[in-house]
Design a protein around this motif. Structure first.
Motif, mmCIF file in Angstrom:
data_model
loop_
_atom_site.group_PDB
_atom_site.id
_atom_site.type_symbol
_atom_site.label_atom_id
_atom_site.label_comp_id
_atom_site.label_asym_id
_atom_site.label_seq_id
_atom_site.Cartn_x
_atom_site.Cartn_y
_atom_site.Cartn_z
ATOM 1 N N ASP A 1 99.117 70.750 -11.400
ATOM 2 C CA ASP A 1 99.975 69.811 -10.674
ATOM 3 C C ASP A 1 99.798 68.395 -11.197
ATOM 4 O O ASP A 1 100.396 67.451 -10.679
ATOM 5 C CB ASP A 1 99.707 69.895 -9.165
ATOM 6 N N ASP A 2 99.004 68.263 -12.241
ATOM 7 C CA ASP A 2 98.808 66.962 -12.880
ATOM 8 C C ASP A 2 99.929 66.776 -13.914
ATOM 9 O O ASP A 2 100.008 67.513 -14.895
ATOM 10 C CB ASP A 2 97.429 66.977 -13.566
ATOM 11 N N GLU A 3 100.790 65.800 -13.671
ATOM 12 C CA GLU A 3 101.968 65.596 -14.529
ATOM 13 C C GLU A 3 101.583 65.328 -15.984
ATOM 14 O O GLU A 3 102.393 65.495 -16.888
ATOM 15 C CB GLU A 3 102.845 64.449 -13.994
ATOM 16 N N SER A 4 100.349 64.892 -16.224
ATOM 17 C CA SER A 4 99.951 64.596 -17.601
ATOM 18 C C SER A 4 99.413 65.845 -18.325
ATOM 19 O O SER A 4 99.096 65.794 -19.512
ATOM 20 C CB SER A 4 98.899 63.486 -17.634
ATOM 21 N N SER A 5 99.317 66.955 -17.601
ATOM 22 C CA SER A 5 98.794 68.177 -18.225
ATOM 23 C C SER A 5 99.877 68.843 -19.072
ATOM 24 O O SER A 5 101.051 68.846 -18.706
ATOM 25 C CB SER A 5 98.319 69.154 -17.139
ATOM 26 N N ASP A 6 99.457 69.446 -20.187
ATOM 27 C CA ASP A 6 100.402 70.194 -21.029
ATOM 28 C C ASP A 6 101.010 71.362 -20.255
ATOM 29 O O ASP A 6 102.106 71.815 -20.571
ATOM 30 C CB ASP A 6 99.670 70.782 -22.254
ATOM 31 N N ILE A 7 100.260 71.872 -19.277
ATOM 32 C CA ILE A 7 100.759 73.055 -18.554
ATOM 33 C C ILE A 7 101.119 72.699 -17.104
ATOM 34 O O ILE A 7 100.848 73.459 -16.175
ATOM 35 C CB ILE A 7 99.759 74.241 -18.622
ATOM 36 N N VAL B 1 89.469 84.816 -24.889
ATOM 37 C CA VAL B 1 90.324 83.749 -25.425
ATOM 38 C C VAL B 1 91.792 84.128 -25.242
ATOM 39 O O VAL B 1 92.204 85.219 -25.638
ATOM 40 C CB VAL B 1 90.018 83.509 -26.925
ATOM 41 N N MET B 2 92.531 83.239 -24.610
ATOM 42 C CA MET B 2 93.956 83.483 -24.361
ATOM 43 C C MET B 2 94.795 82.528 -25.215
ATOM 44 O O MET B 2 94.614 81.314 -25.152
ATOM 45 C CB MET B 2 94.281 83.223 -22.881
ATOM 46 N N TRP B 3 95.703 83.096 -25.994
ATOM 47 C CA TRP B 3 96.696 82.287 -26.711
ATOM 48 C C TRP B 3 98.052 82.534 -26.070
ATOM 49 O O TRP B 3 98.343 83.644 -25.624
ATOM 50 C CB TRP B 3 96.745 82.673 -28.196
ATOM 51 N N PHE B 4 98.892 81.518 -26.035
ATOM 52 C CA PHE B 4 100.244 81.715 -25.518
ATOM 53 C C PHE B 4 101.181 80.672 -26.122
ATOM 54 O O PHE B 4 100.745 79.700 -26.750
ATOM 55 C CB PHE B 4 100.267 81.663 -23.981
ATOM 56 N N HIS B 5 102.457 80.920 -25.971
ATOM 57 C CA HIS B 5 103.503 80.000 -26.450
ATOM 58 C C HIS B 5 103.768 78.999 -25.332
ATOM 59 O O HIS B 5 104.053 79.390 -24.203
ATOM 60 C CB HIS B 5 104.762 80.827 -26.808
ATOM 61 N N LEU B 6 103.681 77.730 -25.678
ATOM 62 C CA LEU B 6 103.865 76.675 -24.680
ATOM 63 C C LEU B 6 105.036 75.771 -25.049
ATOM 64 O O LEU B 6 105.156 75.322 -26.198
ATOM 65 C CB LEU B 6 102.593 75.814 -24.577
ATOM 66 N N GLU B 7 105.878 75.510 -24.074
ATOM 67 C CA GLU B 7 106.920 74.481 -24.199
ATOM 68 C C GLU B 7 106.693 73.457 -23.103
ATOM 69 O O GLU B 7 106.438 73.818 -21.953
ATOM 70 C CB GLU B 7 108.321 75.104 -24.077
ATOM 71 N N LEU B 8 106.761 72.199 -23.495
ATOM 72 C CA LEU B 8 106.464 71.130 -22.541
ATOM 73 C C LEU B 8 107.584 70.990 -21.509
ATOM 74 O O LEU B 8 108.764 71.182 -21.834
ATOM 75 C CB LEU B 8 106.260 69.809 -23.292
ATOM 76 N N LYS B 9 107.196 70.635 -20.303
ATOM 77 C CA LYS B 9 108.163 70.538 -19.193
ATOM 78 C C LYS B 9 109.317 69.586 -19.540
ATOM 79 O O LYS B 9 109.084 68.466 -20.033
ATOM 80 C CB LYS B 9 107.446 70.033 -17.938
ATOM 81 N N GLY B 10 110.522 70.064 -19.300
ATOM 82 C CA GLY B 10 111.704 69.218 -19.470
ATOM 83 C C GLY B 10 112.165 69.059 -20.904
ATOM 84 O O GLY B 10 113.078 68.276 -21.181
#
Ligand code: DGJ
Length: 376
Positions: free
Chosen positions: A91-97, A118-127
């Motif tokens: 819930d921290d707006e500055s977090s990548d996730i 170890v977990m890898w995943f595909h990340l897209e930044l909010k918005g």
């Protein structure tokens, strides 16, 4: 009841308990609470007798990550216990996730050297839609989590593919992005093959979207992902702790439009099943093989057989699970996406079979059990 009859009843009930349950691809798969398993684009880790299924939690109205990565556990691959959220959105707006970002195709591997998961995943930044094209990594001391985000970013900044010759490097260097503003022309495809987007992304790192992680027999791990705007797959070596990339990578099927990579190894040959790029719509699966993870990779015909085999039975590959303790037992896992109600997406799990010449194929079955691998 006589002693003999009681014994018979006991043996019969023990046999019944061991009977493998059918796997119905495309149906609702209730967990221990009766709710459809919510672990999409996922993969399965086997650790100390338990299977852990990790996947994207999807809501009813959006495919964006509102919860995080889910974990379910099982000792038989058919009865799944909801272990909760393995990696939670923030819930921290500055977090990548931060809640509302996109977290896709999580894969968890165990690192023997560090004892960490170890977990890898595909990340897209909010918005930002799908523009960020990042790989993200998280770590935990226990399989079901909780996982802690280590970081995210593009892959291997400043590094050229290991299989790029000096001549190919020169050809790439002579390309100019400004000369190829019009996409999808034959010249543009040729430039992509020569590394137009490798050059474009060299400084900031290569794009990374659909992905999987593969641990080889020698403990080395590889991150395999759709790069170069989903045009080319990259296979990148991970560091000994699996938390970063070493800088060594190769390209697979440049300009071939492959997504959804899933890989297994049998008798020294690596087999990869992928999809084409049609968003949430299914398309025809592709298959590649190589005798070294670094290639060269050879393309084979569509491995799917049976009704709707031309659209991967309505699904898209996500993972190939090697079933431990059984010879040549591999399960092809795919997702049937439901973008209009993402939480209702379904799962296809089918056994991988082998032709006489050793080529794998995946045949549709309305239902099957793990006894299939025992030749029953
Ligand atoms: C296809 C990919 O395989 C999915 O993981 C997801 O990114 C969708 N595209 C989004 O359209």
């Amino acid at each position: 009841m006589s002693w003999a009859a009681a014994c018979l009843l006991f043996v019969m009930s023990a046999c019944q308990q061991e009977e493998a349950k059918p796997i119905y691809s495309g149906a609702l798969w209730p967990d221990n609470t009766g709710v459809h398993v919510n672990a999409h684009g996922g993969g399965v880790l086997y650790h100390e007798g338990t299977y852990y299924w990790f996947g994207e939690n999807k809501c009813d109205t959006t495919s964006n990550a509102m919860v995080g990565v889910m974990c379910y556990s099982s000792d038989n691959l058919t009865d799944w216990t909801n272990e909760g959220v393995a990696l939670s959105v923030s819930d921290d707006e500055s977090s990548d996730i931060v809640r509302g970002c996109i977290m896709e195709r999580p894969k968890v591997v165990y690192n023997e050297k560090t004892g960490k998961f170890v977990m890898w995943f595909h990340l897209e930044l909010k918005g930002k839609g799908y523009a960020a094209a990042r790989a993200a990594v998280a770590v935990s001391d226990s399989p079901a989590g909780p996982y802690r985000l280590v970081g995210s970013g593009r892959v291997n900044p400043g590094k050229l593919p290991a299989d790029m010759t000096a001549e190919a490097r020169q050809a790439m260097d002579s390309l100019n992005l400004a000369d190829f503003e019009k996409w999808w022309t034959p010249e543009w495809y040729e430039a992509i093959r020569k590394g137009l987007f490798i050059k474009r992304d060299l400084e900031g790192g290569q794009m990374s979207r659909d992905m999987t992680v593969f641990v080889d027999d020698d403990g080395k791990a590889y991150h395999i992902y759709s790069s170069e705007d989903n045009l080319t797959l990259h296979i990148a070596e991970l560091s000994d702790d699996y938390l970063t990339h070493t800088g060594k990578y190769v390209r697979l099927a440049p300009a071939g439009h492959n997504e959804a990579p899933a890989i297994f190894k049998k008798d020294g040959t690596y087999w990869m099943i992928t999809s084409g790029c049609t968003g949430w719509d299914p398309n025809e699966a592709r298959m590649f093989s190589a005798s070294s993870i670094w290639g060269p990779w050879t393309q084979h015909p569509n491995p799917c057989v049976g009704p709707k085999s031309e659209i991967t039975f309505g699904g898209q590959s996500t993972y190939i699970l090697k079933v431990p303790g059984k010879d040549n037992a591999f399960i092809f896992m795919a997702d049937v996406w439901r973008p209009e109600k993402p939480s209702d997406a379904r799962y296809i799990w089918l056994p991988i079979q082998f032709k006489e010449d050793g080529t794998p194929y995946v045949e549709w079955m309305d239902q099957w059990t793990l006894d299939f691998f025992n030749g029953k």
